[in-house]
Scaffold this active site. Structure first.
Site, short mmCIF file in Angstrom:
data_model
loop_
_atom_site.label_atom_id
_atom_site.label_comp_id
_atom_site.label_asym_id
_atom_site.label_seq_id
_atom_site.Cartn_x
_atom_site.Cartn_y
_atom_site.Cartn_z
N GLY A 1 -10.27 3.16 13.14
CA GLY A 1 -9.76 3.68 14.42
C GLY A 1 -10.82 4.12 15.42
O GLY A 1 -10.84 3.64 16.57
N GLY B 1 -10.07 9.40 7.81
CA GLY B 1 -11.10 9.62 6.80
C GLY B 1 -12.27 8.72 7.19
O GLY B 1 -12.06 7.63 7.70
N ARG C 1 -11.31 17.05 7.28
CA ARG C 1 -12.12 17.34 6.08
C ARG C 1 -13.54 17.73 6.48
O ARG C 1 -14.10 17.14 7.40
CB ARG C 1 -12.19 16.10 5.18
CG ARG C 1 -10.90 15.80 4.46
CD ARG C 1 -11.02 14.53 3.64
NE ARG C 1 -9.87 13.68 3.87
CZ ARG C 1 -9.85 12.37 3.69
NH1 ARG C 1 -10.91 11.74 3.24
NH2 ARG C 1 -8.75 11.69 3.93
N HIS D 1 -12.84 3.67 0.44
CA HIS D 1 -12.82 2.69 1.54
C HIS D 1 -13.57 1.41 1.15
O HIS D 1 -14.03 0.67 2.03
CB HIS D 1 -13.52 3.22 2.82
CG HIS D 1 -12.84 4.37 3.49
ND1 HIS D 1 -13.55 5.42 4.03
CD2 HIS D 1 -11.54 4.63 3.74
CE1 HIS D 1 -12.71 6.28 4.58
NE2 HIS D 1 -11.48 5.82 4.41
N HIS E 1 -17.20 3.22 8.43
CA HIS E 1 -15.73 3.21 8.53
C HIS E 1 -15.34 4.58 9.08
O HIS E 1 -15.40 5.59 8.38
CB HIS E 1 -15.12 2.97 7.15
CG HIS E 1 -13.62 3.00 7.14
ND1 HIS E 1 -12.85 1.88 6.93
CD2 HIS E 1 -12.73 4.01 7.33
CE1 HIS E 1 -11.56 2.20 6.98
NE2 HIS E 1 -11.47 3.49 7.23
N ASN F 1 0.86 -1.18 0.00
CA ASN F 1 0.00 0.00 0.00
C ASN F 1 0.90 1.24 0.00
O ASN F 1 1.47 1.59 1.03
CB ASN F 1 -0.89 -0.04 1.26
CG ASN F 1 -1.82 1.15 1.35
OD1 ASN F 1 -1.77 2.07 0.55
ND2 ASN F 1 -2.67 1.13 2.37
N ARG G 1 -2.74 -2.12 -3.27
CA ARG G 1 -3.92 -1.28 -3.07
C ARG G 1 -3.83 -0.11 -4.05
O ARG G 1 -2.81 0.55 -4.14
CB ARG G 1 -3.93 -0.73 -1.65
CG ARG G 1 -5.07 0.21 -1.44
CD ARG G 1 -4.89 1.04 -0.22
NE ARG G 1 -6.02 1.95 -0.10
CZ ARG G 1 -5.94 3.10 0.53
NH1 ARG G 1 -4.83 3.47 1.11
NH2 ARG G 1 -7.00 3.89 0.60
N GLU H 1 -13.80 1.27 15.91
CA GLU H 1 -13.39 0.07 16.66
C GLU H 1 -13.12 0.37 18.13
O GLU H 1 -13.23 -0.50 18.98
CB GLU H 1 -12.11 -0.52 16.05
CG GLU H 1 -12.34 -1.16 14.69
CD GLU H 1 -11.04 -1.41 13.92
OE1 GLU H 1 -9.99 -1.59 14.55
OE2 GLU H 1 -11.10 -1.44 12.68
N GLU I 1 -8.11 -4.61 5.57
CA GLU I 1 -8.01 -4.39 4.12
C GLU I 1 -6.90 -5.23 3.51
O GLU I 1 -7.01 -5.71 2.39
CB GLU I 1 -7.78 -2.90 3.85
CG GLU I 1 -9.02 -2.07 4.15
CD GLU I 1 -8.74 -0.61 4.43
OE1 GLU I 1 -9.08 0.22 3.59
OE2 GLU I 1 -8.21 -0.29 5.51
P1 ADP Z 1 -6.69 5.95 8.89
O1 ADP Z 1 -7.87 6.56 8.21
O2 ADP Z 1 -5.46 6.81 8.87
O3 ADP Z 1 -6.43 4.49 8.55
P2 ADP Z 1 -7.47 4.92 11.47
O4 ADP Z 1 -8.54 4.01 11.03
O5 ADP Z 1 -6.22 4.32 12.04
O6 ADP Z 1 -7.10 6.01 10.41
O7 ADP Z 1 -8.09 5.90 12.58
C1 ADP Z 1 -7.32 6.88 13.18
C2 ADP Z 1 -8.19 7.69 14.14
O8 ADP Z 1 -8.80 6.79 15.09
C3 ADP Z 1 -7.34 8.63 14.99
O9 ADP Z 1 -7.27 9.89 14.41
C4 ADP Z 1 -8.12 8.70 16.26
O10 ADP Z 1 -8.92 9.86 16.21
C5 ADP Z 1 -9.04 7.50 16.27
N1 ADP Z 1 -8.83 6.63 17.43
C6 ADP Z 1 -7.93 5.64 17.58
N2 ADP Z 1 -8.04 5.08 18.82
C7 ADP Z 1 -9.03 5.74 19.45
C8 ADP Z 1 -9.63 5.64 20.74
N3 ADP Z 1 -9.22 4.76 21.63
N4 ADP Z 1 -10.64 6.50 21.03
C9 ADP Z 1 -11.05 7.41 20.14
N5 ADP Z 1 -10.54 7.54 18.91
C10 ADP Z 1 -9.53 6.72 18.58
#
Ligand code: ADP
Length: 399
Positions: free
Chosen positions: A331, A212, A241, A180, A208, A7, A91, A334, A384
């Site tokens: 992020g 983003g 964004r 996504h 998701h 990726n 990707r 989950e 992914e």
């Molecule tokens: P990307 O789009 O870069 O793949 P991710 O799916 O890793 O991003 O998500 C990143 C975001 O997830 C971070 O900016 C953060 O805001 C959020 N995040 C990660 N862990 C937590 C948590 N425990 N509580 C709240 N938000 C979280």
């Protein structure tokens, strides 16, 4: 067969080597600062200590060369030689209207990818560089392209055509593409598997929520609408964004602030979203802490974020006439129980009722709805890379 998943970003490269016998991850890593001073690789072979490799990398080819060296290194590698890599899955962000599924990469595909550059000028060039680097280093190894946009190619015209002069679609391909897709596809399939149901019988809304964010309506296994559009700027409020805004705000601000379209584009992509509202951070962890300490704008940013997601879930449920499953991933989806709760608050009218105890879960597959026969709410970590590895194996196994 071992599949290498790549990726590529403009200055980064994420990789995983997956053993498709049991879908176990042999190696994973991240290259940062390609072409910039301070380039480094964070490399981890399963069962071994993580190593950091610091070495100048002038381009993606050099980065990939070092990654392959690391993968076969006798101390911190996982395989003995590159011959043990059966195929590479890449990707690719934008497949335009050409690709509705993954494909084996050949010269025709490369040309089509080049043609898509104008639709994704920031994302497709590094993806292409990654493919070129692999071709140069492993010319005999088959390669597959997996597109972020492909899953959304089933969206019907009434959901992808913008109410603009039709010639913009005909001349410039201005339409909703959605992004996504690999993640929405993975979590919707996984939801059906976990529930032991045929995905054809389910109406699923997948959220998701990461840096983003996007929401997708998955009807019978097919994407029928998604919140991101021509670019990943549309839809939900994101880290930096704006998502949906009144388009008339754009010329208004340009005039008031005397800025050109490059600057306004930068503001909408990099300075808006929850960062813009709160003035503090784009990271939801920071915002949750600030909101708990009484920062009103941080709280407002989180409320605006949640309300927008709530609105899309309700709209997509109506578009499918019903909703059976609601999935949270990435992020925020989950990990953040408060955001999940904030989103579901107000959706009780659709029988979307979260269980506060079950909702305390983090980063693992779980059902978090009250067991009263309503909509099943699930947390499903996205994967992914696995999806890319599976598509790659499926396409190359018969050649
Ligand atoms: P990307 O789009 O870069 O793949 P991710 O799916 O890793 O991003 O998500 C990143 C975001 O997830 C971070 O900016 C953060 O805001 C959020 N995040 C990660 N862990 C937590 C948590 N425990 N509580 C709240 N938000 C979280």
């Amino acid at each position: 067969m071992n599949v290498l998943v790549i990726n590529c970003g403009s200055s980064s490269l994420k990789y995983q080597l997956v053993d498709m016998k049991d879908e176990s991850v042999l190696v994973k890593g991240l290259v940062e600062r390609i072409g910039i001073e301070g380039a480094r690789i964070k490399h981890e072979t399963t069962g071994k200590e993580e190593v950091i490799i610091e070495e100048p990398m002038k381009d993606h080819k050099k980065a990939l060369e070092l990654v392959l060296d690391a993968v076969i290194d006798k101390d911190y590698g996982a395989i003995k030689s590159m011959d043990e890599i059966g195929a590479v899955g890449h990707r690719v962000v934008h497949g335009g209207e050409v690709f509705s599924g993954s494909v084996i990469i050949d010269e025709k595909v490369m040309q089509a990818l080049e043609d898509c550059i104008e639709l994704a000028p920031l994302h497709n060039p590094p993806n292409i560089m990654g493919i070129e680097a692999c071709k140069a280093l492993m010319p005999e190894t088959p390669m597959v392209g997996v597109f972020d946009t492909a899953f959304h190619q089933t969206i019907p015209a009434e959901n992808y055509i913008y109410p603009l002069p039709y010639k913009y679609y005909e001349d410039y391909k201005v339409r909703r593409y959605g992004f996504h897709g690999t993640s929405h596809k993975y979590v919707s399939k996984r939801a059906a598997e976990i529930l032991n149901k045929d995905i054809k019988d389910l109406n699923i809304v997948t959220c998701h929520l990461g840096n983003g964010s996007s929401v997708t309506a998955v009807e019978g296994g097919k994407s029928i609408d998604t919140s991101m559009g021509f670019t990943p700027l549309e839809g939900l409020v994101m880290g930096t964004r704006s998502g949906d805004i009144d388009p008339a705000i754009i010329p208004f601000i340009m005039e008031k602030e005397n800025i050109d379209f490059h600057e306004v584009n930068n503001i909408l992509n990099k300075k808006s979203g929850v960062l813009g509202i709160s003035g503090i951070s784009s990271d939801f962890r920071d915002l949750e802490i600030a909101a708990n300490e009484g920062n009103e704008r941080a709280k407002l940013a989180l409320d605006v974020f949640c309300n927008r997601v709530t609105k899309y879930i309700a709209a997509y449920s109506a578009q499918m006439c019903s909703i059976d499953v609601l999935v949270f991933t990435a992020g925020i989806g989950e990990n953040s129980d408060t955001i999940r709760e904030g989103i579901c608050d107000g959706l009780e009218c659709l029988n979307i009722i979260i269980d506060p105890e079950l909702n305390k879960t983090r980063g693992k597959e779980a059902i978090i709805s009250k067991n009263i026969g309503g909509v099943t709410i699930m947390v499903i970590p996205t994967n992914e890379e696995l999806m890319i590895a599976r598509d790659t194996l499926n396409l190359v196994k018969n050649i």
